[in-house]
Design a protein around this motif. Structure first.
Motif: not given
Length: 164
Positions: A15-19, A60-62, A66-69
């Protein structure tokens, strides 16, 4: 035992970080709302939901996001408590506390959940990074070596050539 081409739970995130950030905000606010409905204060239910949320987002993140999450858990808790402090400060602090004091009180009362959720999320991201690197190295080596051929020799610096 996993087959060479099979995926593990560590490799499933796509899943994309923004989502994932948007989902994190929505679920953190939902956990706080449910806890408020049941107990009139943000407490253990929110803490448990927050920890599970942090781990779930990290799974779940792609890989490129990784930085976003990785920076999300403190921001999630801060934004949740900021909204609560502006609307219902008695849920996280004393009723007569100002917004800043209510946020600080809420963060201090839920510091264990924040540290646990953040720590587990980072551990999951590190494990996922290592599994992805190992999978890439395995897939890369398999792609480089034709069936029935010997592994290529690689130079690992200015010394003798070492087998891969």
């Amino acid at each position: 035992m996993n087959l060479p081409g099979s995926r593990t739970v560590w490799e499933e995130g796509h899943e994309p970080g923004r989502e994932m950030a948007a989902l994190g905000v929505a679920l953190a606010l939902t956990a706080a709302a449910v806890d408020l409905l049941l107990t009139a204060q943000v407490g253990l239910l929110f803490d448990l939901g927050f920890v599970v949320l942090c781990v779930g987002l990290a799974l779940a993140v792609r890989l490129p996001d990784f930085f976003t999450v990785g920076v999300l858990p403190p921001l999630l808790m801060l934004s949740t408590f900021l909204l609560l402090a502006m609307s219902r400060s008695e849920a996280i602090a004393r009723a007569d506390d100002g917004v800043v004091q209510a946020v600080i009180s809420g963060l201090s009362h839920h510091a264990v959940a924040l540290a646990l959720g953040y720590g587990l999320a980072l551990v999951v991201l590190v494990v996922r990074q290592r599994v992805a690197a190992a999978r890439h190295a395995l897939d890369g080596d398999a792609a480089d070596v034709p069936a029935g051929a010997e592994a290529p020799l690689r130079r690992s610096g200015p010394g003798p050539r070492l087998p891969a």
